[in-house]
Structures are given as C-alpha cells and as structure tokens.
Enzyme design. Structure first.
Site, short mmCIF file in Angstrom:
data_model
loop_
_atom_site.label_atom_id
_atom_site.label_comp_id
_atom_site.label_asym_id
_atom_site.label_seq_id
_atom_site.Cartn_x
_atom_site.Cartn_y
_atom_site.Cartn_z
N SER A 13 0.57 -1.50 -0.23
CA SER A 13 -0.33 0.21 -0.02
C SER A 13 1.03 1.02 0.01
O SER A 13 1.98 1.23 0.07
CB SER A 13 -1.10 0.24 1.19
OG SER A 13 -0.17 -0.32 2.32
N GLY A 16 1.23 5.61 -3.69
CA GLY A 16 0.39 6.54 -4.39
C GLY A 16 -0.69 6.27 -5.68
O GLY A 16 -0.52 7.34 -6.82
N GLY A 18 -3.81 7.27 -5.46
CA GLY A 18 -4.37 8.60 -5.54
C GLY A 18 -4.07 9.42 -6.98
O GLY A 18 -4.33 10.33 -7.75
N THR A 189 12.18 -6.91 -10.06
CA THR A 189 10.82 -6.84 -11.08
C THR A 189 10.09 -8.27 -10.25
O THR A 189 8.51 -8.60 -10.23
CB THR A 189 11.26 -6.95 -12.12
OG1 THR A 189 11.61 -9.10 -12.86
CG2 THR A 189 11.74 -6.41 -13.42
N PRO A 191 8.45 -9.26 -7.35
CA PRO A 191 7.04 -8.66 -6.97
C PRO A 191 5.91 -7.95 -8.14
O PRO A 191 4.41 -8.64 -7.63
CB PRO A 191 7.43 -7.40 -5.51
CG PRO A 191 8.99 -7.44 -5.49
CD PRO A 191 9.47 -8.32 -6.81
N LYS A 224 11.89 -6.74 -19.56
CA LYS A 224 11.68 -7.79 -19.20
C LYS A 224 10.26 -7.38 -17.97
O LYS A 224 9.39 -8.87 -17.99
CB LYS A 224 12.40 -8.03 -17.99
CG LYS A 224 12.51 -9.05 -16.74
CD LYS A 224 13.85 -9.15 -15.90
CE LYS A 224 14.18 -9.81 -14.81
NZ LYS A 224 14.96 -9.82 -13.98
N CYS A 382 -12.67 25.54 12.40
CA CYS A 382 -14.11 24.76 12.88
C CYS A 382 -13.04 24.51 14.90
O CYS A 382 -13.28 25.79 15.23
CB CYS A 382 -13.40 23.33 12.67
SG CYS A 382 -14.88 23.06 12.75
N MET A 385 -11.28 27.95 15.63
CA MET A 385 -12.40 28.72 15.29
C MET A 385 -12.69 28.70 17.37
O MET A 385 -12.75 29.91 18.09
CB MET A 385 -13.28 29.16 14.38
CG MET A 385 -13.87 29.76 15.02
SD MET A 385 -15.48 29.75 15.60
CE MET A 385 -16.49 30.53 15.29
N HIS A 508 -14.60 24.77 6.78
CA HIS A 508 -13.17 24.95 7.06
C HIS A 508 -13.43 25.16 5.63
O HIS A 508 -13.50 23.66 3.73
CB HIS A 508 -13.42 22.66 5.98
CG HIS A 508 -13.54 22.19 7.65
ND1 HIS A 508 -12.55 21.91 8.61
CD2 HIS A 508 -14.46 21.55 8.85
CE1 HIS A 508 -12.80 21.42 9.65
NE2 HIS A 508 -14.32 20.97 9.59
N GLU A 510 -9.85 24.76 3.95
CA GLU A 510 -9.13 23.86 3.35
C GLU A 510 -9.49 23.51 2.38
O GLU A 510 -8.32 22.74 1.63
CB GLU A 510 -7.89 23.14 4.11
CG GLU A 510 -9.08 22.15 5.08
CD GLU A 510 -9.48 22.46 6.38
OE1 GLU A 510 -10.20 23.80 6.26
OE2 GLU A 510 -9.85 21.46 7.48
N1 GLN Z 1 -15.06 19.21 18.36
C1 GLN Z 1 -16.51 20.31 17.08
C2 GLN Z 1 -17.38 20.37 16.65
O1 GLN Z 1 -18.06 19.18 16.68
C3 GLN Z 1 -15.32 20.86 15.78
C4 GLN Z 1 -15.18 20.18 15.29
C5 GLN Z 1 -14.14 19.91 13.35
O2 GLN Z 1 -13.20 20.49 13.98
N2 GLN Z 1 -14.25 19.47 12.63
O3 GLN Z 1 -18.07 21.37 16.82
#
Ligand code: GLN
Length: 549
Positions: A13, A16, A18, A189, A191, A224, A382, A385, A508, A510
């Site tokens: 595994s 990569g 993905g 080779t 494997p 090969k 999240c 914050m 989020h 990100e």
């Molecule tokens: N644990 C927090 C909540 O459920 C924050 C969740 C998180 O950071 N994704 O609100």
C-alpha cells in the site's frame, strides 16, 4: 456513454494510487476531456467519518456533505472540479444497500450472495457516474492491494466490466513497486510479476503497468516487465519519486501514460494538453522568493495525513505568494503558559487546527492567547475558531469558566454550545452539520477583504457552534462576528479588527483549495505571515545596524 479507466495497486500500500489516478485525470482533462475520479474502498465502515484520523488520515468532506476518503481531496485539488457522495463507495455502503433491498423483499425470495448481488451493486456504482452524460472518462481507483481478501469483490466486478464492455471502453492500470536492492545494485521485478500474476488469476489483465521506483527503469527492465507481465514494453510506465506530488502529472506526460490510455480507448484524435496554469504554479512552487514559518497547532501531528488538506492549502497559498511555507508541527498537548513563548518563537503565523474532544485543547487556548497578545497572524479552523472564542471569553471578557459543552457539558458559561438540531441525534455516522452552507460577510471586515465578496459558500463538519447569547458581549469587547449563516444566524467567522490578522472560521476552507483556485483565507493568511516576517527581519537588521554603529 463514458469510457472507464480502473487503477489497481499491487505489492504494497501507500504507492500513491490516488496521485497517479489524479495525475492521469489531469492530463486527460488538459486535453479537453471531461473527467471524474471515484474511489472504491474495501473496508466495512459505511464511510470514513467515524474513523479516528490516526487510522485513516483526514476525513474529506464534499459539497454535498459526504464524509469521504482523503484521496478525493487530491482529485479535487488536481482537477479543480467537485466530487460528491457518488465518488466514494465502501464495502460497507455496498452491503448496506444490498441488505436494505433484501429487507424490502426486492430479491423475491432468492438467496442473496456476494456473486452476483454484491458484485452487481459494485458494478452499478462503478458505472453510475459514466451514465450521467457529464463525463467522457471515469477513472476508478480501487483501494487496498491486489491479493487482499476484502478487495476481491471489487476486482471481480472489474473483471465482469472488462468482459461486458467493448474492448476500447476500458483500460486497467496496475500500479506496482520495483524495489532497488542497494547491495545487488539492481532493480527487482519479481514482486511485480507476482502481483500481476495474482491479478491475472482473478481474471483481470492490466493493460498498463505503472512502476513506482527510486531508480530509472532502463529498456531491458521495461522489456522484462513487459514480457513477464504480458504488456507491451511501452505500456510499462516509470513513476520515479517526485519532489512534489504536483510534479507527477508532468512525469506521467513524459512517460505518455495518457497517450497509451487513449490508444487503448480507441481515441486517436486529441489536442496537446493545456498545462499552462499548472506549470505556472509549479514554477512558483519550485522557485520561491522567500520563506515563512507557520506553526500548525494540533493533536494529530504525528500523522501528516491527518491534516492533509490544510498542508496542501499551504502549498497552494505559498506558491501564489511566492514564498516557501515551512510548516512546524506543534503538539498542543505540550503547550503550557510557561513554555508557550519558547515553543512558538520564530513562527510567522499560527494555525490552530480542527479536532474533536478534550485532549490538547488547553494548549490550543494558550497558543491563541499568545498570537492575540503578540500580534502574530492567527487563523483558527473549526475547533481552532472555537478555542479562539473560549480564549477571548476567559481572558478579555473575564468569564473565567467559559467553555464548550463538547468538553464540559455542564459548564456555567457555554460560549460554544451544541447546535439545536444536533441535540436529538443519537447516531454517530454522517450526522454532523456537513457540506456546503452559505455565509454572509460583514461589510468592511477583514473577511470581506479576504474574499472580496459578501456572499460565500464553504464546507462544514461539526456539531458545536458559537453561542449567540454571548454575541453582544463579545462584540462590545472587540471580537466581531463577521460572517453569519443567513438562514440560521449561526456565526461562521469571527475576527479582531484591531489585530493585524486574527480570524477564526467555523467551516473548513482547506477543503476547497485547489492548485488553480487556492483558498482565499490561506492566501491572505500566508500574505499576513510574509508581512510579519518582513517586518520582523527589518526590525532585526535595523537593531543590528544600531549595534554595529
Ligand atoms: N469538535 C468540534 C465540533 O464538533 C469541531 C469540529 C472540527 O474541528 N471539525 O463542533
């Protein structure tokens, strides 16, 4: 009807798959095809949402609120298109569907079996996205390694699809490892031969073999592998270790992975790939003009995959700012009032990470306080914050026992509280506030400057929220709610206007950062860190000058 590419993995595994699947998709997309990628995972959990990040890395959330495998994050970051629940299927979800059908009496008294009922459901889902008319090519990554007992039904489904579809509608790509034995100074080779043999025994024959390797494959080795695995030597693709995952599409282009796939798919007319934007990004990534150091304050820091999307967002935001983002992992569990200055010194910005549960939260709160008081750029996501809100309540509003009911259910001052609709929920899986929600941004706020608009959509994954009973008190003392959900009034963004850069978001960001469209919050946070770093450096050099005078 779409054409289908299946990607299987052999030998070990973590090769990569993905990234190879995403790179191939990128190349096909750059040649003008509409492409999507889906992942089939052999585990029995219905989705990875209930898995500990130590088990499975980050749980990636799609627009439609599906909790999915982190590879979907790579797909979105590479393709700059969105995925959905349909793009991630687990054994658990397959069985759940089949069992529900059985309970509803839909099998009309038949014995329900792995073949054909489970495999039929797998096939139905494998072909689903290709039937919508939205995609020319659907790439399916099969999780796990060939030979695992649990992935057998998936491989069997691929075999049946290979048999059912016209020859030029399907390609099977097998990713394997060619280890280099230092003592013998040789690439081995065997494997790969075994893994292809095992795949062939299940009736699936790969058309292309992609070889992960630390050393280049010469023609003899390619011949090969081709001979023993029964593929043409030009269908043996070298996948050398790359300095960044974003380089892999270009490596695969050089190896003609996309061209060989198209040849097998009977596609003979195609344009040159348009990779201008991609290459522009790579140039900036490889040749940064300066460096910033960001502290990632979290509790899963031993495992890099736990914060995958955050780390990738830093890469996107760094490139656009032309800086190298050096991320220093700081374990929140070990931050104390006494050592905070020492632990966080030299950092140009602090990101307090998302998370769940009690462990490490006091350290996060201490880190927020440090960033707030020392004017260090701060970005909370999240839980990050929520910790900023608690810190402000305790240290600025003077509510010493302020807390979140997640950690202290009976707190007298729940500045972070469980959302109303969450209170009646008993089941854990798929029951958080998930997926995309709108947010209205306050005029003149830092958030407006960052997004350059007043109405945004971002993705969520949480159960707790800012408690609006305390909103007035916070605002009176300088912590502003600058983003609000227009339908529910939930606070989505908080900021301190008097601080150079202090922002916390309940969602989020990100999850929506891609190479071609980096998340605005990360871009601005890195810009703020860059400014902080420059000011710090010019201060140091002017002090040094004074000393030498
Ligand atoms: N644990 C927090 C909540 O459920 C924050 C969740 C998180 O950071 N994704 O609100």
């Amino acid at each position: 009807m779409a054409k289908y590419i299946f990607v299987t993995g052999g030998v070990t595994s973590s090769l990569g798959k993905g990234i190879i699947a995403a790179s191939l998709a990128k190349l096909l997309q750059a040649r003008g095809f509409k492409v999507t990628i889906q992942k089939f995972d052999p585990y029995i959990n219905v989705d990875p949402g209930t898995l500990n990040p130590y088990e499975h890395g980050e749980c990636y959330v799609t627009e439609d609120g599906a909790e999915t495998d982190l590879d979907l994050g790579h797909y979105e970051r590479f393709l700059n298109t969105q995925t959905s629940q349909a793009n991630n299927v687990t054994t658990g979800r397959i069985y759940q569907t089949v069992i529900n059908k059985e309970r509803a009496g839909e099998f009309l008294g038949k014995t329900v079996q792995v073949v054909p009922h489970i495999t039929d459901e797998i096939k139905r889902r494998m072909l689903l996205l290709g039937k919508e008319g939205k995609f020319d090519i659907v790439i399916t990554e099969i999780g796990g390694t060939v030979g695992d007992i649990e992935s057998l039904p998936f491989i069997e489904a691929v075999r049946q699809i290979q048999w059912e579809l016209p020859e030029d509608d399907i390609v099977v790509v097998h990713l394997t490892l060619i280890p280099y034995l230092k003592a013998a100074k040789e690439l081995k080779t065997k494997p790969t031969q075994h893994s292809v043999k095992m795949l062939s025994e299940t009736g699936v024959h790969p058309d292309i073999i992609v070889c992960r390797t630390e050393e280049p494959l010469n023609n003899d080795i390619r011949r090969k592998i081709g001979l023993f695995c029964n593929v043409k030597p030009d269908a043996v693709i070298e996948a050398m270790d790359a300095s960044t995952i974003y380089e892999v599409p270009l490596l695969m282009l050089r190896e003609k992975l996309d061209v060989i796939c198209m040849r097998k798919l009977g596609i003979s007319i195609y344009p040159e790939p348009d990779l201008e934007k991609w290459k522009g990004f790579l140039d900036k990534l490889k040749y940064p003009k300066s460096k910033v150091t960001i502290g990632l304050i979290g509790k899963y820091i031993e495992l890099q995959d736990a914060y995958k999307s955050i780390l990738e967002s830093f890469i996107h935001a760094g490139a656009i700012n032309e800086v190298k983002v050096n991320v220093v992992n700081v374990h929140s569990e070990f931050i104390t009032e006494q050592n905070v200055a020492e632990k966080l010194q030299g950092l140009d910005g602090l990101l307090v990470a998302p998370g769940f549960g009690l462990r490490g939260i006091e350290g996060k709160i201490i880190a927020v306080k440090y960033a707030r008081e020392q004017d260090v750029p701060f970005f909370g996501i999240c839980l990050g914050m929520q910790m900023a809100v608690i810190e402000y309540a305790r240290n600025v509003l003077g509510i010493k026992d302020a807390h979140s009911t997640e950690m202290e259910p009976d707190t007298a001052n729940p500045v972070i509280n469980m959302m109303e609709e969450q209170k009646k929920i008993k089941m854990m899986g798929g029951t958080m506030r998930l997926g995309t929600y709108p947010c209205e941004i306050a005029k003149g706020s830092l958030a407006e400057k960052i997004y350059n608009r007043l109405h945004i959509y971002e993705r969520h994954r949480h159960r707790y929220e800012f408690n609006n009973d305390y909103l007035e008190q916070f605002e009176a003392k300088g912590l502003k709610a600058s983003g609000i959900n227009p339908d529910t009034g939930l606070v989505e963004i908080v900021e301190i206007p008097t601080h150079p850069f202090f922002i916390g978001v309940q969602y989020h960001p990100e999850l929506k950062s891609t190479v071609e469209s980096p998340a605005p919050l990360f871009v601005s946070f890195i810009a703020a860190a860059k400014k902080y770093n420059e000011t710090k450096n010019s201060l140091i050099s002017s002090l040094l000058k004074k000393e030498t005078v």
